[in-house]
Design a protein around this motif. Sequence first.
Motif, PDB file in Angstrom:
ATOM      1  N   ASP A 232       0.821  -1.219   0.000  1.00  0.00           N
ATOM      2  CA  ASP A 232       0.000   0.000   0.000  1.00  0.00           C
ATOM      3  C   ASP A 232       0.854   1.268   0.000  1.00  0.00           C
ATOM      4  O   ASP A 232       0.636   2.192   0.778  1.00  0.00           O
ATOM      5  CB  ASP A 232      -0.981  -0.012   1.171  1.00  0.00           C
ATOM      6  CG  ASP A 232      -2.118   0.984   0.982  1.00  0.00           C
ATOM      7  OD1 ASP A 232      -2.433   1.314  -0.172  1.00  0.00           O
ATOM      8  OD2 ASP A 232      -2.669   1.448   2.005  1.00  0.00           O
TER       9      ASP A 232
ATOM     10  N   ARG B  56       6.692  -3.091   4.831  1.00  0.00           N
ATOM     11  CA  ARG B  56       5.567  -2.936   5.763  1.00  0.00           C
ATOM     12  C   ARG B  56       6.051  -2.414   7.112  1.00  0.00           C
ATOM     13  O   ARG B  56       5.395  -1.592   7.747  1.00  0.00           O
ATOM     14  CB  ARG B  56       4.817  -4.253   5.921  1.00  0.00           C
ATOM     15  CG  ARG B  56       3.982  -4.596   4.700  1.00  0.00           C
ATOM     16  CD  ARG B  56       3.277  -5.918   4.858  1.00  0.00           C
ATOM     17  NE  ARG B  56       2.350  -6.161   3.755  1.00  0.00           N
ATOM     18  CZ  ARG B  56       1.926  -7.352   3.400  1.00  0.00           C
ATOM     19  NH1 ARG B  56       2.324  -8.439   4.058  1.00  0.00           N
ATOM     20  NH2 ARG B  56       1.091  -7.489   2.389  1.00  0.00           N
TER      21      ARG B  56
ATOM     22  N   ARG C  87       6.737   1.255   6.565  1.00  0.00           N
ATOM     23  CA  ARG C  87       5.475   1.977   6.378  1.00  0.00           C
ATOM     24  C   ARG C  87       4.740   2.156   7.705  1.00  0.00           C
ATOM     25  O   ARG C  87       4.254   3.235   8.018  1.00  0.00           O
ATOM     26  CB  ARG C  87       4.586   1.243   5.373  1.00  0.00           C
ATOM     27  CG  ARG C  87       3.339   2.032   5.010  1.00  0.00           C
ATOM     28  CD  ARG C  87       2.534   1.283   3.942  1.00  0.00           C
ATOM     29  NE  ARG C  87       1.155   1.298   4.331  1.00  0.00           N
ATOM     30  CZ  ARG C  87       0.496   0.325   4.958  1.00  0.00           C
ATOM     31  NH1 ARG C  87       1.082  -0.798   5.230  1.00  0.00           N
ATOM     32  NH2 ARG C  87      -0.764   0.449   5.274  1.00  0.00           N
ATOM     33  N   TYR C  88       4.673   1.108   8.507  1.00  0.00           N
ATOM     34  CA  TYR C  88       3.983   1.208   9.791  1.00  0.00           C
ATOM     35  C   TYR C  88       4.741   2.151  10.728  1.00  0.00           C
ATOM     36  O   TYR C  88       4.132   2.952  11.437  1.00  0.00           O
ATOM     37  CB  TYR C  88       3.803  -0.171  10.427  1.00  0.00           C
ATOM     38  CG  TYR C  88       2.951  -0.136  11.681  1.00  0.00           C
ATOM     39  CD1 TYR C  88       1.686   0.444  11.663  1.00  0.00           C
ATOM     40  CD2 TYR C  88       3.422  -0.653  12.876  1.00  0.00           C
ATOM     41  CE1 TYR C  88       0.908   0.490  12.822  1.00  0.00           C
ATOM     42  CE2 TYR C  88       2.654  -0.625  14.028  1.00  0.00           C
ATOM     43  CZ  TYR C  88       1.401  -0.041  13.992  1.00  0.00           C
ATOM     44  OH  TYR C  88       0.635   0.014  15.133  1.00  0.00           O
TER      45      TYR C  88
ATOM     46  N   ARG D  49       6.458   4.706   9.801  1.00  0.00           N
ATOM     47  CA  ARG D  49       6.144   6.068   9.332  1.00  0.00           C
ATOM     48  C   ARG D  49       4.732   6.476   9.769  1.00  0.00           C
ATOM     49  O   ARG D  49       4.507   7.621  10.126  1.00  0.00           O
ATOM     50  CB  ARG D  49       6.292   6.167   7.809  1.00  0.00           C
ATOM     51  CG  ARG D  49       7.713   6.016   7.319  1.00  0.00           C
ATOM     52  CD  ARG D  49       8.659   7.055   7.851  1.00  0.00           C
ATOM     53  NE  ARG D  49       8.388   8.341   7.234  1.00  0.00           N
ATOM     54  CZ  ARG D  49       8.758   9.509   7.742  1.00  0.00           C
ATOM     55  NH1 ARG D  49       9.417   9.566   8.873  1.00  0.00           N
ATOM     56  NH2 ARG D  49       8.472  10.626   7.125  1.00  0.00           N
ATOM     57  N   GLN D  50       3.787   5.538   9.738  1.00  0.00           N
ATOM     58  CA  GLN D  50       2.428   5.842  10.185  1.00  0.00           C
ATOM     59  C   GLN D  50       2.417   6.248  11.655  1.00  0.00           C
ATOM     60  O   GLN D  50       1.599   7.061  12.065  1.00  0.00           O
ATOM     61  CB  GLN D  50       1.501   4.642   9.982  1.00  0.00           C
ATOM     62  CG  GLN D  50       1.107   4.414   8.552  1.00  0.00           C
ATOM     63  CD  GLN D  50       0.249   3.163   8.380  1.00  0.00           C
ATOM     64  OE1 GLN D  50       0.314   2.226   9.178  1.00  0.00           O
ATOM     65  NE2 GLN D  50      -0.535   3.131   7.327  1.00  0.00           N
ATOM     66  N   LEU D  51       3.324   5.673  12.435  1.00  0.00           N
ATOM     67  CA  LEU D  51       3.429   6.018  13.851  1.00  0.00           C
ATOM     68  C   LEU D  51       4.240   7.288  14.071  1.00  0.00           C
ATOM     69  O   LEU D  51       4.389   7.742  15.202  1.00  0.00           O
ATOM     70  CB  LEU D  51       4.049   4.862  14.634  1.00  0.00           C
ATOM     71  CG  LEU D  51       3.200   3.589  14.686  1.00  0.00           C
ATOM     72  CD1 LEU D  51       3.974   2.463  15.352  1.00  0.00           C
ATOM     73  CD2 LEU D  51       1.882   3.843  15.406  1.00  0.00           C
TER      74      LEU D  51
END
Length: 145
Positions: free
Chosen positions: A12, A49, A52-53, A55-57
């Motif tokens: 994603d 992943r 990405r996770y 970065r989301q945090l």
Amino acid sequence: MYKIGQLAKLADVTPDTIRFYEKQQMMDHEIRTEGGFRLYNDDDLQRLRFIRYGRQLGFSLDSIRGLLSIRIDPEHHTCQESKAIVARRLDEVNGMIAELQTIQRSLERLAATCCGDLHSSACCSILEALEKGEEPQVEICCSKG
């Protein structure tokens, strides 16, 4: 094996994001087809992943690099190192929340001083407070004064 577009879809993200992480030396692209296309495996997907996770945090790229190095070489690292990185980020987030709550209270007080009527904004308490660079102390809206 996945081509960059397939990997991007599975994680994603965009192919440009993958290229960016490669330039940041957070991902490799060692395997290529005869035509020169990058090929990725499940480990690459897992790493993407992970990034990405992170970065989301809101982790910085340096923090994610640190976490990745801990993950890649667990024999030379401890959980304490991972926890310290997370604790720093949590402190940052708590500081941001406190700052946002202060802003929220200030905006609520500012909004409460204005009547919101359709009269001229010549003596609008919001505009006057912003002009003075301070919060209004009392309701000074034209229709209330």
